[in-house]
Write a protein that holds these residues in place. Structure first.
Motif, mmCIF file in Angstrom:
data_model
loop_
_atom_site.group_PDB
_atom_site.id
_atom_site.type_symbol
_atom_site.label_atom_id
_atom_site.label_comp_id
_atom_site.label_asym_id
_atom_site.label_seq_id
_atom_site.Cartn_x
_atom_site.Cartn_y
_atom_site.Cartn_z
ATOM 1 N N TRP A 7 25.760 -7.158 12.614
ATOM 2 C CA TRP A 7 27.255 -7.341 12.124
ATOM 3 C C TRP A 7 26.676 -9.220 11.571
ATOM 4 O O TRP A 7 27.003 -9.210 10.505
ATOM 5 N N THR A 8 25.535 -9.548 12.020
ATOM 6 C CA THR A 8 25.384 -11.456 11.443
ATOM 7 C C THR A 8 24.692 -10.149 10.140
ATOM 8 O O THR A 8 24.510 -11.256 9.631
ATOM 9 N N ALA A 9 23.529 -9.444 10.432
ATOM 10 C CA ALA A 9 22.286 -9.141 9.474
ATOM 11 C C ALA A 9 23.162 -8.800 8.278
ATOM 12 O O ALA A 9 22.832 -8.776 6.848
ATOM 13 N N LEU A 10 24.087 -7.509 9.091
ATOM 14 C CA LEU A 10 24.748 -7.440 7.601
ATOM 15 C C LEU A 10 26.016 -8.390 6.559
ATOM 16 O O LEU A 10 25.633 -7.840 5.463
ATOM 17 N N ALA A 11 26.540 -8.681 7.269
ATOM 18 C CA ALA A 11 27.496 -10.559 6.293
ATOM 19 C C ALA A 11 26.422 -10.608 5.410
ATOM 20 O O ALA A 11 26.419 -11.110 4.652
ATOM 21 N N ARG A 12 25.330 -10.935 6.368
ATOM 22 C CA ARG A 12 23.899 -11.841 5.381
ATOM 23 C C ARG A 12 23.396 -11.154 4.263
ATOM 24 O O ARG A 12 23.503 -11.349 3.043
ATOM 25 N N LEU A 13 23.637 -9.894 4.675
ATOM 26 C CA LEU A 13 23.285 -8.966 3.086
ATOM 27 C C LEU A 13 23.522 -8.423 2.782
ATOM 28 O O LEU A 13 23.991 -7.971 1.597
ATOM 29 N N ILE A 14 25.311 -8.682 2.931
ATOM 30 C CA ILE A 14 26.583 -8.226 1.947
ATOM 31 C C ILE A 14 26.487 -10.084 0.786
ATOM 32 O O ILE A 14 26.608 -9.202 -0.190
ATOM 33 N N GLU A 15 26.583 -10.706 1.886
ATOM 34 C CA GLU A 15 25.846 -11.835 0.882
ATOM 35 C C GLU A 15 24.958 -12.290 0.195
ATOM 36 O O GLU A 15 25.281 -12.247 -1.306
ATOM 37 N N VAL A 16 23.650 -11.731 0.098
ATOM 38 C CA VAL A 16 22.305 -11.624 -0.939
ATOM 39 C C VAL A 16 22.580 -10.130 -1.952
ATOM 40 O O VAL A 16 22.398 -10.962 -2.531
ATOM 41 N N MET A 17 23.376 -8.951 -1.622
ATOM 42 C CA MET A 17 23.943 -7.493 -2.409
ATOM 43 C C MET A 17 24.927 -8.321 -3.710
ATOM 44 O O MET A 17 24.932 -8.222 -4.596
ATOM 45 N N ARG A 18 25.703 -9.694 -2.449
ATOM 46 C CA ARG A 18 26.489 -9.732 -4.365
ATOM 47 C C ARG A 18 25.994 -10.800 -5.200
ATOM 48 O O ARG A 18 26.148 -10.825 -6.272
ATOM 49 N N ARG A 19 24.825 -12.091 -4.819
ATOM 50 C CA ARG A 19 24.513 -12.870 -5.344
ATOM 51 C C ARG A 19 22.957 -12.484 -5.869
ATOM 52 O O ARG A 19 22.444 -12.511 -7.021
ATOM 53 N N SER A 20 22.695 -11.832 -5.954
ATOM 54 C CA SER A 20 21.445 -10.222 -6.735
ATOM 55 C C SER A 20 22.623 -8.914 -7.464
ATOM 56 O O SER A 20 22.081 -8.288 -8.658
ATOM 57 N N ALA A 21 23.797 -9.436 -7.888
ATOM 58 C CA ALA A 21 24.739 -8.600 -7.986
ATOM 59 C C ALA A 21 24.425 -6.812 -8.001
ATOM 60 O O ALA A 21 23.907 -5.855 -9.417
ATOM 61 N N ARG A 22 23.975 -6.484 -6.875
ATOM 62 C CA ARG A 22 23.593 -5.426 -6.174
ATOM 63 C C ARG A 22 24.634 -4.838 -5.395
ATOM 64 O O ARG A 22 24.142 -4.531 -3.968
ATOM 65 N N TYR A 24 15.311 -7.405 1.824
ATOM 66 C CA TYR A 24 14.015 -6.321 1.878
ATOM 67 C C TYR A 24 14.600 -6.473 4.256
ATOM 68 O O TYR A 24 14.596 -5.632 5.218
ATOM 69 N N HIS A 25 14.517 -7.804 4.358
ATOM 70 C CA HIS A 25 14.731 -9.036 5.887
ATOM 71 C C HIS A 25 15.849 -7.814 6.742
ATOM 72 O O HIS A 25 15.779 -7.143 7.876
ATOM 73 N N PHE A 26 16.931 -7.843 5.932
ATOM 74 C CA PHE A 26 18.086 -7.671 6.551
ATOM 75 C C PHE A 26 18.358 -6.016 6.535
ATOM 76 O O PHE A 26 19.004 -5.836 7.875
ATOM 77 N N SER A 27 17.795 -5.411 5.571
ATOM 78 C CA SER A 27 18.047 -3.865 5.585
ATOM 79 C C SER A 27 17.171 -3.555 6.867
ATOM 80 O O SER A 27 17.337 -2.664 7.227
ATOM 81 N N GLN A 28 15.597 -4.192 7.092
ATOM 82 C CA GLN A 28 15.287 -3.733 8.476
ATOM 83 C C GLN A 28 15.485 -3.699 9.582
ATOM 84 O O GLN A 28 15.479 -2.903 10.044
ATOM 85 N N LEU A 29 16.233 -4.720 9.712
ATOM 86 C CA LEU A 29 16.862 -5.097 11.217
ATOM 87 C C LEU A 29 18.525 -4.464 11.168
ATOM 88 O O LEU A 29 18.412 -3.692 12.115
ATOM 89 N N LEU A 30 18.674 -4.248 9.874
ATOM 90 C CA LEU A 30 20.019 -3.308 10.124
ATOM 91 C C LEU A 30 20.441 -1.574 10.238
ATOM 92 O O LEU A 30 20.704 -0.683 10.676
ATOM 93 N N LEU A 31 18.786 -0.830 9.260
ATOM 94 C CA LEU A 31 17.803 -0.021 10.075
ATOM 95 C C LEU A 31 17.420 0.564 11.176
ATOM 96 O O LEU A 31 18.064 1.796 11.662
ATOM 97 N N ASN A 32 16.964 -1.241 11.996
ATOM 98 C CA ASN A 32 16.652 -0.168 13.895
ATOM 99 C C ASN A 32 18.662 -0.815 14.582
ATOM 100 O O ASN A 32 18.152 -0.097 15.544
ATOM 101 N N GLN A 33 19.890 -1.068 14.098
ATOM 102 C CA GLN A 33 20.164 -1.909 14.787
ATOM 103 C C GLN A 33 21.766 -1.534 13.956
ATOM 104 O O GLN A 33 21.399 -3.054 12.525
ATOM 105 N N PRO A 34 22.244 -0.432 12.900
ATOM 106 C CA PRO A 34 23.575 -0.716 12.684
ATOM 107 C C PRO A 34 24.706 -2.384 12.578
ATOM 108 O O PRO A 34 25.344 -2.175 11.462
ATOM 109 N N ASN A 35 24.568 -2.035 13.987
ATOM 110 C CA ASN A 35 25.197 -2.787 13.870
ATOM 111 C C ASN A 35 25.429 -4.341 14.528
ATOM 112 O O ASN A 35 26.209 -5.040 15.384
#
Length: 426
Positions: A97-112, A84-95
């Motif tokens: 990259w630190t938040a996007l890389a972390r979001l991908i890691e979180v989604m991987r570990r959540s099977a999403r 949720y936190h990472f996606s909120q950051l990305l909704l305001n600032q899509p680029n």
């Protein structure tokens, strides 16, 4: 004075000096952010969260504090809140990259992981020159790696490898892919190879890893972790050669790292030593090392090495018919990484040995999906257990997927596909 203390690696003294500075400037978010980072480094998560909360009261849109709050959720394994936190950051600032890389890691570990695609698309659309943006290329490489496309991941990481911010981690990931593209566990047959055949793709991959390692030399004044990771990679590349002499050299390298006081309990050298012992047919020594981390708490920093240690120990337990102990470890892995294809494969092996074919099929199906449907051996096992469960149409479907990618994998046609077609006709 605080910065000097950080340079001397005296974090407690650094925190003290920053607090003294705050007495003169209590609303200084830069100082507060520095304190929060130090609290995170010393694993004082409650104080880190409290300090981030102070920052966000002063500056509700402060990116540094928002990222740390998301990281805190991640480290506490609250993946839903972290996402949720990472996606909120990305909704305001899509680029971002630190938040996007972390979001991908979180989604991987959540099977999403599929949910990360929209964020990658939005990021690409907001780039002026997407193909030249190192942050985007890095994040794309991470996503491709995690969905089981190592060759595609290598191309994206290669596009980021010269970048000052993303280059070091991109090279690190490229080396990991080169020396272990399929996520295979070490086994006893790995030390029985003949001399190198330089046309062998694996040999070429090792040569590429060696060249990349030269680009990864620790920078002057770098943190200890960067230096340690470099030393570990040097020896993991030696292991990947699968030659007895280089495996022994790697083992000596790992033993040397582990003999240093600051690394004595570090997970990386333990993984290296254990892998070498397995390849040298010294399984009991490997178990003795791995048992040291069998009950270790999961941490973000040690996550990858710890997961591989648990996988290796679970595999050894399965070989020794200690199924309950193996299952306990595998459940812990899947608790922290719901996309771990190797863990599902080992769960399938346990069910297979117990002749619970439906359960085996369920686990092999997960291993097949999270492994990117790329390994024919997993496809074979899945199709076989579908056949044993009388799910003939599903077995045929998997056989066709395997043969499409691996037309020379003829055994699946003879052993499973033809039999399932006959069963359907009858």
């Amino acid at each position: 004075m605080a910065e000097q203390s950080i340079h001397l690696r005296d974090n407690d003294q650094a925190i003290h000096h920053y607090k003294e500075a705050l007495k003169f400037s209590p609303q200084d978010v830069t100082i507060l952010a520095s304190i929060a980072r130090l609290y995170m480094q010393v694993n004082n998560m409650d104080q880190c969260q409290q300090t981030c909360g102070q920052i966000l009261q002063i500056d509700p849109n402060n990116e540094t504090a928002s990222v740390m709050m998301a990281d805190l959720s991640f480290r506490r394994m609250d993946f839903e809140k972290a996402a949720y936190h990472f996606s909120q950051l990305l909704l305001n600032q899509p680029n971002y990259w630190t938040a996007l890389a972390r979001l991908i890691e979180v989604m991987r570990r959540s099977a999403r992981l599929s949910e990360a695609v929209d964020f990658l698309m939005r990021a690409e659309q907001s780039c002026i020159q997407p193909s030249f943006d190192s942050g985007l290329n890095y994040c794309k490489g991470l996503y491709e790696w995690y969905i089981g496309n190592p060759n595609s991941a290598l191309r994206f990481f290669n596009n980021a490898r010269k970048d000052s911010e993303w280059g070091q981690q991109a090279i690190f990931n490229m080396i990991e892919i080169c020396i272990n593209p399929d996520g295979e566990l070490p086994n006893e047959s790995m030390a029985e190879g003949s001399e190198f055949d330089f046309r062998d793709p694996q040999v070429m991959a090792i040569r590429t890893a060696e060249r990349l390692l030269k680009e990864l030399k620790p920078r002057p004044g770098c943190m200890d972790n960067e230096s340690l990771n470099y030393k570990l990679l040097q020896n993991f590349i030696l292991l990947a050669s699968k030659q007895k002499s280089t495996i022994e050299s790697a083992l000596n390298g790992f033993l040397n790292i582990a003999s240093q006081e600051e690394y004595k309990e570090h997970v990386g050298p333990i993984l290296g030593m254990s892998s070498a012992y397995v390849m040298l047919k010294q399984s009991q020594r490997a178990k003795n090392q791995l048992k040291r981390v069998a009950k270790s708490s999961w941490t973000f920093e040690d996550a990858e090495h710890l997961e591989r240690c648990w996988l290796l120990l679970a595999d050894l337990y399965i070989q020794a018919n200690k199924m309950e102990m193996a299952a306990e470890l595998l459940n812990r892995i899947l608790e922290h990484n719901k996309s771990c294809a190797k863990a599902y494969e080992l769960c399938g092996m346990i069910a297979e040995k117990e002749q619970v074919y439906r359960s085996a099929a369920t686990h092999y199906d997960a291993a097949w999906r999270y492994g990117g449907k790329s390994k024919p051996t997993i496809g074979y096992k899945l199709a076989y257990h579908y056949m044993k469960s009388k799910r003939y149409a599903d077995a045929i479907d998997v056989c066709q997927q395997v043969l499409k990618l691996h037309p020379d994998f003829s055994m699946i046609r003879k052993d499973i596909l033809d039999k399932c077609r006959n069963n359907l006709r009858n």
